[in-house]
Design a protein around this motif. Structure first.
Motif, PDB file in Angstrom:
ATOM      1  N   ARG A  93       0.827  -1.131  -0.101  1.00 18.39           N
ATOM      2  CA  ARG A  93      -0.046   0.066   0.029  1.00 18.39           C
ATOM      3  C   ARG A  93       0.861   1.298   0.006  1.00 18.39           C
ATOM      4  NH1 ARG A  93      -5.620  -0.954   1.620  1.00 18.39           N
ATOM      5  NH2 ARG A  93      -5.907  -3.356   2.238  1.00 18.39           N
ATOM      6  N   ASP A 133      -8.869  -5.768   4.999  1.00 19.34           N
ATOM      7  CA  ASP A 133      -7.510  -6.076   4.405  1.00 19.34           C
ATOM      8  C   ASP A 133      -7.464  -6.641   3.109  1.00 19.34           C
ATOM      9  OD1 ASP A 133      -6.337  -5.370   6.549  1.00 19.34           O
ATOM     10  OD2 ASP A 133      -6.758  -7.125   7.485  1.00 19.34           O
ATOM     11  N   ARG A 135      -7.052  -7.353  -0.696  1.00 18.17           N
ATOM     12  CA  ARG A 135      -6.307  -6.680  -1.876  1.00 18.17           C
ATOM     13  C   ARG A 135      -6.547  -7.271  -3.249  1.00 18.17           C
ATOM     14  NH1 ARG A 135      -1.503  -4.466  -0.670  1.00 18.17           N
ATOM     15  NH2 ARG A 135      -2.014  -3.200  -2.218  1.00 18.17           N
TER      16      ARG A 135
END
Length: 851
Positions: A93, A133, A135
């Protein structure tokens, strides 16, 4: 390429990009089947598309036909390549993207905001605000897959439950229960939509977005693209600096290596030293020589690829150097290189019978791949064995259908009996090193960063090399089909260890066709020389001069070395002397320029960077001087450098450099320079020039070739007057013209010379000459004279002969002498050629006068 018919394609799963799939009929003993490959090459987009016929997540099956523009395979390939050029996939990130999604979430008043990148088989969230979380998600269920194909600027779904495209979507029927979606495509400067900037709500928006909301979403998407572009430029600048450091380090290693190469070569040539050396010392000396060659090859590969691309290190590696690879020599070099590496077990390297003696591949990358595997095995394996194996898998028609193209594949496997690699480390294999991950803790203390980084770099290096060479790579635990370490398996009663492998498509070379070609070429050269001598089309004077060549009086070849390093001059000088050259030296460009002007050399080696005057200036100034003072001969200049970029080389070629070689110049490289066709032709030309000059000087002294006195010829007189000759040649040929005049006077001819166009036209218009010799540099004035002559004279000038260097090329090009000329003569003319021409002209004149 035609567009894909989306309605006839099914969605059959996704590829997460972590491993390499291989053909289902692969050799199970190598671990090349899809079940046991756990780490592999990050393939190019083109390879992925070609190899996933069963995986078509990139094709939409439930799209809006009115507002969607289906992608062709070619368009999708270009889009994926553009996406991967930004190096965003699977990255950590980053604050800049996080700030954008946080700001958009507040401004647009939505719980979820994403920067989504649409990859093959998945969508990757570069920034995720509101989904925890997570992705990535499968591409088949991604709203963004529709957004990047939408014909409109924005894709807005007011209520996903009411939209037939999404009402059964798992992201709608299950968490996060999407109801409202609005996405603006991330369009790159290349024109590809690589993803979206999107906002999501868990409740419907019946009114959709107003004008301000739509504009805000477009602006956020534009800002995200700007971040992507600036991030890529910053990474390229950083990579450029790193690649420069690597290239400079490789170059700096080449300089001391030149000294090592020179010392080894001199020791090998010292017969007294060799006779006193013990046999085992000779073996060690050979190993030093082999290791020196290996280091030199690696440094040269890195340095030259960077110089050719002037790009980032990763891009500079993306160029394979395809050459012949002798497998036996490769194995010997591997044994030699791995010998000094600390190891606790023995190593065996085997080559299967089906592997040809030679293949076409990149020898440096093939060696480095195998060597890295051996180094890792030596670090990991404390008990048992290490077995490296080369084998060939012949591709059949089924392989070709699967994308193999019908080529054979060379496999390299490295088996060890080390402890098993931990399962949670699989995903980190073949990737750049990370301080948070210790791949092989059994190799030593976990605090030893040097050991850890070395292991990571070994595997990452293999990945880089195989990607360039077009190969695949991977790892798996050993199984019953692996027999390389079965002796140790029987000893301990169970099987342990791993297999690291890579494979490359290759071309087999069972025979040595080029060696035959070289012999044929030599025979052709010899036959050409004989044919030239016997060819009736060749002028009589040429054939006579060739027949006078005396092998006992062969010219000593000359070489000039313009180099500021005394060590390199010494090395090159000794090697050139062994090749039969008389060597002159200059330590800077100024000295070299004077030597070039004073003498003709077969070859001149010119360093690029020198004090006082560098090599490029030296070559340019000499070429300018040569055009005026020596236009009939272009000396051969070969640039040499350890620093030159491709731009420097191109500049050198533009100003007149004939060839270029990167330092260090080994004996093998030097031999290649000397034995090339251009160099052989240059030496033959200098042989002819020197022999002709000797003949003319001999005539000047009144002697024959054997040293005896020549009897004066009877004067050529027609109707009581001496025959007349006009020689038109430039001032640069003045010395040779004077020698020709003395030969002509010996036959009783009267001669006049002209060295400018004005002089020549005056003398041509003044009278008709019995013979006119015109240098090729003055050929254009003949046209002017003929035009004047056609208007002013009744009797035209005959026997106007053009003196040229490449007589055969001119004769073939014009099917005889060029227009307005009567004959051709080879330049520079020797004494026999001049006498024969005068004699034949005199006989013609007598016959015409009736005497």
């Amino acid at each position: 390429m035609n567009e894909v018919d989306n309605t006839n394609m099914e969605n059959n799963g996704s590829d997460n990009g972590q491993g390499t799939k291989a053909s289902e009929d692969g050799d199970s003993s190598l671990g090349i089947s899809s079940e046991n490959v756990v780490a592999g090459t990050q393939r190019s987009a083109e390879t992925l598309l070609d190899s996933t016929n069963e995986n078509l997540d990139w094709v939409l099956t439930n799209y809006d036909q009115k507002n969607t523009e289906p992608q062709s395979l070619e368009q999708e390939l270009g889009r994926l390549q553009a996406l991967r050029s930004y190096l965003l996939l699977d990255s950590e990130r980053e604050e800049q993207f996080e700030r954008l999604t946080a700001l958009a979430s507040r401004v647009m008043d939505v719980p979820i905001c994403l920067v989504s990148l649409v990859d093959l088989g998945r969508q990757w969230f570069m920034s995720n605000r509101g989904l925890g979380d997570v992705r990535e998600t499968p591409r088949s269920s991604a709203f963004c897959s529709h957004a990047i194909l939408n014909k409109n600027e924005l894709l807005i779904i007011k209520d996903a439950q009411l939209d037939p495209r999404f009402n059964n979507n798992p992201l709608v029927t299950g968490p996060p229960f999407i109801r409202f979606y609005a996405g603006a495509p991330l369009e790159t400067p290349e024109g590809y939509k690589v993803g979206t900037f999107c906002i999501i709500d868990t409740k419907p928006w019946p009114q959709g977005l107003d004008l301000d909301g739509k504009q805000n979403l477009r602006e956020f998407a534009g800002l995200a693209v700007e971040v992507m572009i600036s991030r890529r430029k910053r990474r390229e600048r950083d990579d450029e600096k790193n690649s420069q450091l690597i290239a400079c380090a490789a170059h700096d290693l080449l300089t001391p290596l030149s000294g090592i190469e020179l010392s080894l070569h001199l020791l090998k040539e010292d017969e007294d030293f060799q006779s006193k050396m013990a046999q085992h010392h000779k073996g060690k000396m050979r190993k030093v020589e082999t290791c020196s060659d290996i280091i030199q090859d690696i440094c040269e590969s890195v340095r030259t690829t960077y110089a050719e691309t002037k790009s980032s290190f990763e891009q500079s590696l993306m160029k394979a150097k395809l050459q012949r690879v002798n497998i036996d020599i490769l194995v010997d070099r591997l044994y030699t290189a791995i010998e000094p590496v600390k190891k606790d077990v023995s190593i065996t390297i085997s080559v299967d019978e089906n592997v040809p003696k030679e293949i076409i591949s990149d020898p440096s990358k093939l060696f480095r791949g195998a060597m890295n595997y051996l180094v890792i095995a030596c670090k990991r394996t404390k008990k048992g064995l290490i077995a490296l194996r080369f084998l060939m898998k012949k591709a059949d028609s089924s392989d070709a259908d699967a994308g193999g193209g019908g080529k054979s594949v060379l496999f390299v496997t490295c088996e060890d009996t080390a402890p098993a690699v931990e399962l949670d480390k699989y995903e980190h294999l073949f990737k750049p090193s990370s301080k948070e991950v210790n791949l092989f803790p059994e190799t030593g203390d976990t605090d030893d960063d040097t050991t850890q980084v070395s292991a990571d770099l070994c595997l990452f290096s293999v990945a880089c090399e195989m990607n360039v060479i077009g190969g695949e790579y991977g790892f798996r635990p050993r199984n019953e089909g692996d027999k390389g370490c079965d002796a140790y398996d029987k000893e301990i009663g169970n099987m342990t260890g791993s297999v690291f492998w890579f494979c490359i498509p290759c071309m087999e070379l069972e025979d040595d066709p080029d060696a035959l070609s070289e012999e044929d070429e030599k025979d052709a050269t010899m036959q050409s020389s004989i044919a030239r001598k016997d060819d009736p089309k060749i002028d009589q004077q040429d054939s006579e001069e060739i027949s006078t060549t005396d092998d006992s009086k062969l010219r000593k070849k000359r070489a000039l070395i313009i180099e500021d390093s005394a060590v390199i001059r010494n090395m090159l000088g000794k090697n050139l002397e062994k090749l039969g050259f008389e060597v002159s030296e200059a330590e800077n460009g100024m000295q070299g320029l004077e030597k070039l002007k004073s003498c003709l050399f077969d070859v001149t080696l010119v360093d690029f960077l020198m004090p006082i005057m560098d090599g490029l200036d030296c070559m340019q100034q000499y070429r300018d001087w040569e055009k005026y003072h020596r236009p009939w001969m272009k000396q051969r200049l070969v640039g040499i450098s350890a620093h030159a970029t491709q731009e420097d080389v191109e500049k050198g070629l533009k100003i007149g450099m004939d060839d270029y070689r990167a330092k260090p110049i080994t004996f093998k490289v030097l031999s290649g320079i000397i034995e090339c066709d251009e160099q052989m032709n240059m030496s033959r030309r200098l042989d002819e020039i020197e022999r002709r000059d000797d003949l003319i000087k001999n005539a000047e002294n009144g002697g024959n070739d054997d040293g005896t006195k020549r009897k004066p010829k009877v004067a050529h007189v027609i109707d009581g007057r001496a025959c007349t000759l006009l020689i038109i040649s430039p001032k640069s040929e003045e010395e040779h013209t004077k020698l020709m005049q003395k030969v002509v006077k010996n036959s009783g001819w009267q001669t006049t010379t002209a060295s400018t166009e004005g002089e020549a036209l005056v003398w041509l218009k003044m009278r008709t000459w019995d013979l006119v010799l015109v240098d090729e540099t003055f050929a254009p004035l003949v046209c002017d004279f003929r035009e004047w002559e056609s208007k002013k004279r009744q009797n035209l000038q005959e026997r106007m002969t053009l003196m040229v260097e490449n007589i055969e090329e001119i004769r073939v090009a014009h099917d005889g002498p060029p227009k307005h000329l009567d004959a051709l003569a080879s330049k520079p003319m020797g004494v026999n050629a001049v006498n024969n021409l005068l004699e034949s002209t005199y006989l013609h004149l007598r016959k015409r006068s009736g005497k």
